[in-house]
Design an enzyme around this catalytic site. Structure first.
Site, PDB file in Angstrom:
ATOM      1  N   THR A 101      43.229  37.719  33.767  1.00 43.41           N
ATOM      2  CA  THR A 101      41.313  36.999  34.415  1.00 43.41           C
ATOM      3  C   THR A 101      41.699  36.411  35.145  1.00 43.41           C
ATOM      4  O   THR A 101      42.621  35.943  35.766  1.00 43.41           O
ATOM      5  CB  THR A 101      41.697  36.756  32.580  1.00 43.41           C
ATOM      6  OG1 THR A 101      40.359  35.680  33.035  1.00 43.41           O
ATOM      7  CG2 THR A 101      42.560  35.564  32.478  1.00 43.41           C
ATOM      8  N   CYS A 134      35.959  39.749  38.859  1.00 40.55           N
ATOM      9  CA  CYS A 134      36.246  39.628  37.337  1.00 40.55           C
ATOM     10  C   CYS A 134      36.506  41.015  37.105  1.00 40.55           C
ATOM     11  O   CYS A 134      36.422  42.317  37.617  1.00 40.55           O
ATOM     12  CB  CYS A 134      34.218  39.444  36.906  1.00 40.55           C
ATOM     13  SG  CYS A 134      34.423  39.597  35.021  1.00 40.55           S
TER      14      CYS A 134
END
Length: 230
Positions: A83, A195
């Site tokens: 992430t 992202c």
């Protein structure tokens, strides 16, 4: 081959992409029936997302550090955090472990610089865009980073309300294309998909700028570290 420990689940949609890329990259590099030696700890994202909204990065850091320690106890030798946003607590994680940690921004910077790009657009969650942890890391490598000036809330909503739930729509894709067009007009030479879910919407065929997908770059860097120790 060293064992890769992957902290995932943020969201599980992107962790699935990581798992595929890790195995495809090992198979390509080693051939035959080789696949990645990987231990995945897929966290429940809902409590993590609540910590994000509450700005409780201390608790989030403790949770991820505990996950990393568990992976090492299970035999992991190289740690990856699947992430971008949660790299805001990367220092707390690395302080808690004695193992190699591959920061997601580093292979991204390596790829951009190797291709001669120095002024880049960054897309991601509002935390990645508004807080300095990611932009400063890239700036430290000599990259000038541009972020959207408008529509950050809507772009963030697409990530959490759609992509993290596996929802992909043409309307949301066009919102991201428009954001990239505006960043290109400001002088961006390439765009970082900062992202790990945005690659569900944007790739080179639809983007107005060359795309640098952090999910793919990070996963391949983890394989490189596992196979060569670099």
């Amino acid at each position: 081959m060293r064992t890769i420990g992957l902290i995932g689940g943020m969201s599980w949609e992107s962790s699935a992409h990581y798992y595929r890329i890790l195995n495809e990259e090992v198979a390509q590099r080693l051939g035959g029936l080789h696949s990645a030696d990987v231990i995945l700890h897929s966290l429940d994202f809902a409590p993590i997302e609540a910590m994000q909204r509450a700005d409780d990065w201390q608790a989030a850091g403790e949770r991820l550090a505990a996950s990393a320690r568990g992976l090492i106890a299970a035999g992991a030798e190289v740690i990856g955090l699947a992430t971008n946003t949660m790299h805001i607590v990367a220092d707390r994680l690395t302080d808690a472990i004695d193992a190699e940690f591959i920061h997601i921004a580093e292979p991204t910077a390596d790829a951009l610089l190797a291709d001669g790009f120095t002024r880049v657009a960054l897309l991601g969650t509002r935390f990645t865009l508004e807080k300095p942890f990611y932009r400063e890391r890239l700036a430290g490598r000599g990259l000038e980073v541009l972020v959207p000036e408008v529509d950050v809330t809507n772009l963030n909503g697409i990530i959490y309300e759609e992509l993290c739930r596996g929802i992909v729509t043409e309307g949301s894709r066009q919102r991201y294309v428009t954001a990239i067009e505006l960043l290109a007009a400001r002088g961006a030479q390439a765009v970082i998909l900062g992202c790990t879910e945005i690659n569900m919407l944007i790739d080179d065929p639809v983007s107005p700028l060359p795309v640098y997908d952090t999910t793919e770059l990070h996963a391949k860097a983890l394989v490189e570290a596992a196979l060569t120790g670099r």
